[in-house]
Each structure stands twice: as C-alpha cells, then as structure tokens.
Scaffold this motif. Sequence first.
Motif, short mmCIF file in Angstrom:
data_model
loop_
_atom_site.label_atom_id
_atom_site.label_comp_id
_atom_site.label_asym_id
_atom_site.label_seq_id
_atom_site.Cartn_x
_atom_site.Cartn_y
_atom_site.Cartn_z
N ASP A 57 0.82 -1.21 0.00
CA ASP A 57 0.00 0.00 0.00
C ASP A 57 0.86 1.26 0.00
OD1 ASP A 57 -2.27 -1.55 0.01
OD2 ASP A 57 -2.62 -1.38 2.18
N ILE A 58 1.98 1.21 0.70
CA ILE A 58 2.90 2.36 0.73
C ILE A 58 3.49 2.61 -0.66
CG2 ILE A 58 5.14 3.15 1.61
CD1 ILE A 58 4.45 1.60 4.21
N GLY A 59 3.81 1.52 -1.36
CA GLY A 59 4.42 1.63 -2.68
C GLY A 59 5.84 1.12 -2.75
N LEU A 60 6.30 0.41 -1.70
CA LEU A 60 7.67 -0.11 -1.68
C LEU A 60 7.75 -1.60 -2.01
CD1 LEU A 60 9.11 1.74 1.47
CD2 LEU A 60 9.51 2.27 -0.94
N ILE A 61 6.62 -2.27 -2.13
CA ILE A 61 6.58 -3.68 -2.56
C ILE A 61 5.98 -3.72 -3.96
CG2 ILE A 61 5.62 -5.97 -2.11
CD1 ILE A 61 7.64 -5.14 -0.01
N ASP A 62 6.76 -4.21 -4.94
CA ASP A 62 6.27 -4.18 -6.32
C ASP A 62 5.22 -5.27 -6.55
OD1 ASP A 62 7.55 -6.68 -6.96
OD2 ASP A 62 9.42 -5.62 -7.33
N GLU A 63 4.56 -5.19 -7.70
CA GLU A 63 3.43 -6.07 -8.00
C GLU A 63 3.84 -7.54 -8.10
OE1 GLU A 63 0.30 -5.37 -7.89
OE2 GLU A 63 0.72 -3.27 -7.47
N GLU A 64 5.00 -7.79 -8.68
CA GLU A 64 5.45 -9.18 -8.84
C GLU A 64 5.66 -9.83 -7.48
OE1 GLU A 64 9.05 -11.83 -10.84
OE2 GLU A 64 9.00 -9.65 -11.13
N ARG A 65 6.35 -9.14 -6.58
CA ARG A 65 6.58 -9.67 -5.25
C ARG A 65 5.25 -9.83 -4.51
NH1 ARG A 65 10.44 -7.14 -0.41
NH2 ARG A 65 9.68 -8.52 1.25
#
Length: 654
Positions: A469-477
Amino acid sequence: MNVEETYDIVIVGAGHAGCEAALAAARLGFETIMFTVSMDSVALMPCNPNIGGSSKGHLVREIDALGGEMGKNIDKTFIQSKMLNVSKGPAVHSLRAQADKGEYTKQMRMTLQKDPKLTLRQGEVAELLYEEISEDGTSADDGNKHCKVTGVKTFSGAVYHAKAVVLCTGVYLKAMCIYGDTITYTGPNGLMSADHLSKSMTDMGINLRRFKTGTPPRLDGNTIDYSKMAEQKGDEHIQPFSFTNKEEDIMRDQISCWLTYTSEETHDIIHENIDRSPLYSGVIKGTGPRYCPSIEDKVMKFPDKNRHQLFVEPEGEFTSEMYLDGLSSSMPEDVQYRMVHSIPGLENAKIVRPAYAIEYDCISATDLKPSLEFKAVDGLFSAGQLNGSSGYEEAGAQGLIAGINAARKLSGKEPIVLSRSDGYIGVLIDDLVTKETREPYRMMTSRAEYRLLLRQDNADLRLTDIGHDIGLIDEERYKKFCEKRRIIESEIERLKAVKIGAGKETQEFLAKNESSPIHTAVSLAELIRRPEFSYEAVAELDAERPDYLKNYKDADEESEDFIDKGVIKEIIEQIEISIKYEGYIDRQMKQVAHFQRMEEKRIPDDIDYAKVKNLRIEARQKLEAVRPQSIGQASRISGVSPADVTMIMLYLNI
C-alpha cells in the motif's frame, strides 16, 4: 557565491537509519539528497559487524516485509548465519548474521548510488533552515508559534532547500571518543564528528542530552591461539533475511567465530585499575546502555561472576582483524593490553584498534509524534540513535518509517504508524515516543506484549500488505506473497476439515509413532497439535494433501508447476505453528482486540489537561509533555495511572 540547490527531502546522516530513510523517500518518487560527514561512513558498522540477533532479527525481517533494504544487503554480504534460540518456542527464534563489514558498506553504497532519485553528498550539515508559522500553518510575526523546516545549510555555506528533512545523525553530534586519559573529538573509527548542528537544534528549541556507547578492541587474528577456544560454526541450512531470497541463492562457505572467557586475572586487572576508567573517574558524563555494558561494569556490578563470555568474530573475509565481542571498554591502552593478554587464546594477541567509549548528543524521542516528526517543527523528522536508541536494526527500522512518512507528508497522505500489535517496529517506536528513555534503548523480545503473534517467521504475512500500500513492494513480489498466504490459509482449513477415523490402520500409525490411540474420528489438525507429530509426520494419513506440499523436496525445478522449495518450507512452517499454537494465538488475538479498542479512543490534539478534574500533578505534567494521541498511548506513559486514564475518559465522555 555559495551553492544553492533544491530537493524534496534532505536526509542528514548515512548510517543505517539514513540509508533506509533515503531509499524509501527516493523509491517513493521524491528527489532526495543524503549528507554524510564521510563517504566512508555509509552504512558503517563501527561496533559489532553483525545484523540481527535476539529480537533484532525480527526488526530486520519487518524492514524487509515493508520494502526496506537491510535484509537484502546482509544476505549479499554475510560470512556466517545462525538462527538463535531454536531450543525455545518460535516466538523468540531470531536470525543473526555476521557481516563482512567492508562489503556491507560497499554494497549498500552501490544500491544508494544506483537510485536515480537519490543524490549522495559528503559534507557536514551545520544548520537547519526554518520559518516560524502560526497554529493554522500561515507565516506569523506574533502569537503562538511553531517552526516549519525549509532546508539545511552545510558548514561550507551551501544551502539546500527542501520540504522535509530527516535527521539520522547517529553518534556523530558533538561526538567525543574516550579511552583512559585519551580524548579525541571525533566520531567512531576516527571519522570527523558533526560539531555544529547541535547549536542550530537548540536554537530551534529542541532539547538535547548526552548518551554514551562503547566498543571493544579489535585484534590481529594472526596473533590469536584458536586452539584454546571453542569454535562456533554457522548453520548448515541458511535462512535468508529477505523474503525475496532463496537459500540456494545465498549459500556460501561460512567463516567460524570463536568462544572464550575472561579469567580471574582479567577481573583482578580491572579491580586494580578501576580508578583509571573514565566511566568511574567521572570523565564520561553520558548515560550508557544497560543491556550492553562495558567489561568494567560487568565485573564491578556482578562480583559473583568469575568469568564472562567473549566471542572472537571476524570483521570480514579479506582481513585478519577480529572483533572481541563482550569486552567493550574505555580503559587506558596499557590496561587494555593486560586485559586482553589475560584471556585464554589471546596471551600474545596484538591490538589493531583500542576499545573506546563514545559520547554524543541525542534528543528525547518524547518530543516526536508516532510518525517520528517533531511535534514543534513541521516537516522535521528524526530516526536512529539520535532518538536515544541503540543498534543498527533499531536505527534501520526508524529510518524506514521516517523516510516513508516524510514522503507521505509531501504527498498529502496520512503517516504510517505501526501499532504494538503490528510488529516490533511498532513496539520500538511507541516505546521511544511514549516512555521517557533514560538510557540508550535496545529492542528485546520481552518488550513485545504480543510476541507470539509478532514472530520473525511471519513478518511478511503481517506487513507486506502495508508495504504494498505504501508503494515499496512491487506487484510481482506482492502477487507471489498473496499466493503464499492463500495456500497457508486454505491448507489450514482443509486440515481442520479432514477427519481420520479410529480404524486399525490409524491405530497402528499412532502406536508406531508412540502416540496415544483415538476412540473417535479426529481432524488432521488435532493430530498435528500433538507434540509428537508435525505436518510432515502425518503425511501418510493425508491422502488429499496437494502434491506440491507432499513431494516438494523431490520437485523438478524445471517443471511449469514448480513452487520454490524455500517458499514451501515457509508455508509448512506457518501451517504447523498456526495449528500447534492456535489456543495461545487466539488468546493473544483477543488481547489485541482490546488493545485496538483503546487505541481507537482518540484524544483531541488541543485538549487542555488543566481542565481535566482529579488528575494528579505528575500525570498532568507527563500528559502535557507527551501529548498522547489515544487513550491507549496515554495508559503507557510512565507516571500516568489507570485512575488518571479514567479521568481523561470521563472528561472526553468516551
């Protein structure tokens, strides 16, 4: 003409807090500049060259689950890895890795320099730039004022305008290194100290205090007799810190550490020379860490102990320098030599760097909001040892949250505040900003009320949603994580639903495994709950088990349906812990629900505690100082009693 530049966010300091803060801010899309007194101090490990350990390993895995860098970096640079406390329950299992000190710094610096939104700059920040604003956020010439940070100025006179500043100064503010009568006004490892920023902070009304920490001597490994010590090897199977890594990706030949002990002669030397210790002569004024005492303190405060453990640990793969963990000291150089030579295996050891204590300026973190922003200075954040904590992991965790919240402030978003039931990071920050810390704060598992829920093995299940939600974990992960979570949840439900009858085949299986017979059908989950069984141990009774969970050890890595063996191992671990500890977990979940109800009872920012009837004077003073945001936070302030909390709730009619 002086240099004048403009950035979105300025990070002051490039230690473990600064690195996480800078990467978070830059990865969230903001032009960020990070200042360091020396490029050689980026992600420096001036004390013990290891990451993790009891409770600290939890912090590192939580940093990784939120999208931070520390776990990835230690996976690249470790030279020994070990899971601690494996003889105890899963709540206190903690991963620890010995790092190659030089390589850790090098790899983190490379990561920082690859980010297109991040600029590294060597220079001493000497002044905070700010303007005074009124309570409604407009510029003001009179009335009730507070400050808004507008940038920084370096010692050279260069000006860097910014909308937010994150202070991550570590132990460098007015740093003073001491051993015996030798005093150098430097930061750790002889690097220059930051001597000017403290005045700027006090001019803004920020209160500073002096804390102290220390480090042991480093020895020439070629002069050590290891035959007199016990070898400490790493684990055969490596558990990565980062959830993005697999064991086979980071496997390497590990380097041993060594265990020895102080002797009675060591203790006699300390007793004979205690008047020469700056700790006891009054030279050192700063408050030191209770849970990481010097060898002088250990000997003087625990006279019943005739020896203390010492670990001889390598500083790196390509150096003979060894770290003498457990012998932190500020004794004079000649006394240090005598102490070292009185230890088995170190009779002829040469000291490469003497031990020293270091004093430095820091703040009281009760001056901060839970977002790590200063209450009195808009846009100014603080993280790491400047907040009165100790340790690389505590610093990295705070730096990550401060960097995230600086970016969110510029985006007009609500700050990220982890609760005590979310993770060790939440416990750490809540303790710092709520409780008056009179000594360097160290994270421990005992500080977490809900530690059975906050295990290091489930950090991704607790925090990856937030990181995404923050934006630090990408979609693939995130997609891989969601599939892992789905498998865990569906398999637990299946095991609860599948019933095993009390027939002959089942009874023979139970007898073979020295387990008591059953008299009626039970679920597979009930069998797994027995101490003699595990998820894998009941496989022969489980005909419906998916093949990828049953035969994962023999799976073909080239097949299209292959699920990584490391992930399957993690899935099985979560299934087993969830089933075996279900009763305890349910009990803690009920405690969390009560805790959350207290956290949801908000206290208005403008509450006047003078108007709250029947509050004790001490409670009123503490509440005014901390300005808690919820009834839950108020209840954790030292000096505020349950009766005081009741008075506040009656006043607010909640």
